[in-house]
Design an enzyme around this catalytic site. Structure first.
Site, mmCIF file in Angstrom:
data_model
loop_
_atom_site.group_PDB
_atom_site.id
_atom_site.type_symbol
_atom_site.label_atom_id
_atom_site.label_comp_id
_atom_site.label_asym_id
_atom_site.label_seq_id
_atom_site.Cartn_x
_atom_site.Cartn_y
_atom_site.Cartn_z
ATOM 1 C CG LEU A 66 19.363 19.722 15.336
ATOM 2 C CD1 LEU A 66 20.265 19.612 14.111
ATOM 3 C CD2 LEU A 66 19.692 20.984 16.119
ATOM 4 N N GLY A 111 19.703 16.750 19.320
ATOM 5 C CA GLY A 111 20.200 18.094 19.604
ATOM 6 C C GLY A 111 19.952 18.530 21.044
ATOM 7 C CG ASN A 135 17.369 10.199 18.587
ATOM 8 O OD1 ASN A 135 17.930 11.259 18.804
ATOM 9 N ND2 ASN A 135 16.122 10.143 18.180
ATOM 10 C CD GLU A 136 21.896 12.930 16.360
ATOM 11 O OE1 GLU A 136 21.994 11.978 17.159
ATOM 12 O OE2 GLU A 136 21.922 14.125 16.732
HETATM 13 N N1 CO8 Z 1 11.289 18.608 15.125
HETATM 14 C C1 CO8 Z 1 10.078 19.015 14.673
HETATM 15 N N2 CO8 Z 1 8.909 18.628 15.223
HETATM 16 C C2 CO8 Z 1 8.968 17.788 16.274
HETATM 17 C C3 CO8 Z 1 10.197 17.328 16.778
HETATM 18 C C4 CO8 Z 1 11.403 17.770 16.159
HETATM 19 N N3 CO8 Z 1 12.624 17.385 16.577
HETATM 20 N N4 CO8 Z 1 9.937 16.506 17.823
HETATM 21 C C5 CO8 Z 1 8.594 16.462 17.946
HETATM 22 N N5 CO8 Z 1 7.998 17.231 17.028
HETATM 23 C C6 CO8 Z 1 6.547 17.472 16.865
HETATM 24 C C7 CO8 Z 1 5.762 16.187 16.689
HETATM 25 O O1 CO8 Z 1 5.757 15.760 15.359
HETATM 26 C C8 CO8 Z 1 4.386 16.606 17.159
HETATM 27 O O2 CO8 Z 1 3.794 17.363 16.124
HETATM 28 P P1 CO8 Z 1 2.168 17.361 15.909
HETATM 29 O O3 CO8 Z 1 1.605 17.847 17.197
HETATM 30 O O4 CO8 Z 1 1.973 18.260 14.756
HETATM 31 O O5 CO8 Z 1 1.825 15.923 15.624
HETATM 32 C C9 CO8 Z 1 4.698 17.576 18.297
HETATM 33 O O6 CO8 Z 1 6.040 18.023 18.064
HETATM 34 C C10 CO8 Z 1 4.637 16.942 19.671
HETATM 35 O O7 CO8 Z 1 5.437 15.771 19.686
HETATM 36 P P2 CO8 Z 1 4.979 14.425 20.389
HETATM 37 O O8 CO8 Z 1 3.510 14.237 20.269
HETATM 38 O O9 CO8 Z 1 5.851 13.326 19.897
HETATM 39 O O10 CO8 Z 1 5.331 14.793 21.921
HETATM 40 P P3 CO8 Z 1 5.679 13.792 23.117
HETATM 41 O O11 CO8 Z 1 5.597 14.626 24.353
HETATM 42 O O12 CO8 Z 1 4.859 12.539 23.052
HETATM 43 O O13 CO8 Z 1 7.199 13.348 22.887
HETATM 44 C C11 CO8 Z 1 9.485 13.745 22.268
HETATM 45 C C12 CO8 Z 1 8.225 14.309 22.933
HETATM 46 C C13 CO8 Z 1 10.037 12.597 23.114
HETATM 47 C C14 CO8 Z 1 10.508 14.861 22.208
HETATM 48 C C15 CO8 Z 1 9.124 13.216 20.864
HETATM 49 O O14 CO8 Z 1 8.419 14.226 20.188
HETATM 50 C C16 CO8 Z 1 10.305 12.820 20.020
HETATM 51 O O15 CO8 Z 1 10.902 11.767 20.226
HETATM 52 N N6 CO8 Z 1 10.651 13.667 19.023
HETATM 53 C C17 CO8 Z 1 11.673 13.388 18.051
HETATM 54 C C18 CO8 Z 1 12.995 13.741 18.608
HETATM 55 C C19 CO8 Z 1 14.081 13.470 17.616
HETATM 56 O O16 CO8 Z 1 14.275 12.362 17.138
HETATM 57 N N7 CO8 Z 1 14.829 14.509 17.280
HETATM 58 C C20 CO8 Z 1 15.914 14.376 16.387
HETATM 59 C C21 CO8 Z 1 16.171 15.667 15.699
HETATM 60 S S1 CO8 Z 1 17.677 15.545 14.763
HETATM 61 C C22 CO8 Z 1 18.855 16.329 15.701
HETATM 62 O O17 CO8 Z 1 18.564 16.944 16.673
HETATM 63 C C23 CO8 Z 1 20.323 16.277 15.297
HETATM 64 C C24 CO8 Z 1 20.500 16.197 13.861
HETATM 65 C C25 CO8 Z 1 21.944 16.221 13.410
HETATM 66 C C26 CO8 Z 1 21.966 16.402 11.904
HETATM 67 C C27 CO8 Z 1 23.058 15.680 11.262
HETATM 68 C C28 CO8 Z 1 22.835 15.593 9.767
HETATM 69 C C29 CO8 Z 1 24.108 15.434 8.998
#
Ligand code: CO8
Length: 260
Positions: A66, A111, A135-136
């Site tokens: 997400l 997500g 990993n939420e």
């Molecule tokens: N949302 C928004 N922006 C993101 C996300 C995301 N999920 N993931 C990465 N980005 C952004 C980064 O901040 C970065 O931005 P900028 O260039 O402005 O600094 C850009 O995208 C590129 O990211 P990285 O430099 O980290 O790219 P890598 O290739 O090194 O890594 C990964 C890629 C492995 C995907 C890494 O970005 C990562 O681990 N991202 C976080 C993933 C994550 O933890 N997602 C969880 C989302 S929550 C969800 O999906 C379920 C929620 C359920 C809700 C329940 C509530 C009740």
């Protein structure tokens, strides 16, 4: 704005290949989810389409899950609209009559993992740098019951309990070991393997396979369908809490720092 989803439909095989192409990391924003659902719906309605392969055009990432920016500093109304779209994606995929295969060509947290888990079969690129999992809790948020159920239906209760409490991300071999993915192949063979696997699945008569799939998944689907509005309210009241917003901010800062 350019399309976030590209679909190649092969009329001769009845298989559609859907490429997620939303830079940088295919995060699931409201716009992305809307476009995604429209495309799945179109294929679902097309009687000649029997199989769907979902993959990513972005290097190293299947989907980052997400879009965190959709959950940070947004109005309750907007959060509700966003959550409804997340539910919609899950409902469409988990109940699809098509054979669905996730061709996981990179990391697939949260997500992204959920999206993979809705498919009938998961093939992941065997690169130890990639990870997959729900990993939420690491973000200080809680995977909803239907995320939990989808994982539990795939890897079982105990493994899900540990994985969700600790917010574990698994490398490909660990993911294979617990059954979170079904097969690992070298990076450059993910798509060809997905296509070959699809041929095997399509050899089974559609109606028998579809009824069986529905029998396995219906209780889980019904649970959300009959609780959609409450689930939206629950999400909105949780995500708009100050303490949760603070956790998300810290996680975002950590993401940016890790980069530099
Ligand atoms: N949302 C928004 N922006 C993101 C996300 C995301 N999920 N993931 C990465 N980005 C952004 C980064 O901040 C970065 O931005 P900028 O260039 O402005 O600094 C850009 O995208 C590129 O990211 P990285 O430099 O980290 O790219 P890598 O290739 O090194 O890594 C990964 C890629 C492995 C995907 C890494 O970005 C990562 O681990 N991202 C976080 C993933 C994550 O933890 N997602 C969880 C989302 S929550 C969800 O999906 C379920 C929620 C359920 C809700 C329940 C509530 C009740």
């Amino acid at each position: 704005t350019s399309p976030k989803i590209k679909v190649d439909f092969d009329q001769s095989t009845g298989v559609a290949m859907m490429h997620m192409q939303s830079p940088p990391v295919n995060s699931l924003s409201l716009d992305f989810l809307t476009e995604f659902c429209i495309n799945v719906e179109k294929l679902e309605m097309d009687k000649s389409c029997r199989g769907l392969i979902i993959t990513s055009s972005q290097p190293k990432v299947f989907s980052a899950g997400l879009d965190i920016m959709e959950m940070y500093g947004k109005s309750p109304e907007r959060c509700g609209e966003f959550w409804k779209a997340v539910q919609e994606m899950w409902l469409k995929l988990y109940s699809s009559n098509m054979v669905t295969i996730a061709a996981i060509s990179g990391s697939s947290p949260a997500g992204g993992c959920l999206m993979s888990l809705t498919c009938d079969y998961r093939i992941m690129a065997d690169n130890p740098r990639y990870s997959i999992g729900l990993n939420e809790t690491q973000l200080g948020i809680v995977a909803p019951f239907w995320f939990k159920d989808t994982m539990k239906n795939t890897v079982g209760h105990r493994t899900t309990e540990i994985a969700l409490e600790l917010g574990l991300l698994y490398n490909p071999s660990e993911a294979l070991k617990i059954g979170l993915v079904d097969q690992l192949v070298p990076e450059d063979q993910v798509l060809t393997t997905a296509t070959q696997t699809m041929t095997k699945w399509l050899a089974i008569p559609d109606h028998a396979r579809q009824i069986t799939k529905s029998m396995m998944r219906k209780p889980t689907i019904d649970k959300l369908t009959s609780n959609r509005e409450a689930d939206i309210q629950n999400f909105v009241s949780f995500i708009t809490k100050d303490s949760i917003q603070k956790s998300l901010r810290m996680y975002l800062e950590m993401l940016k720092k890790r980069k530099s």
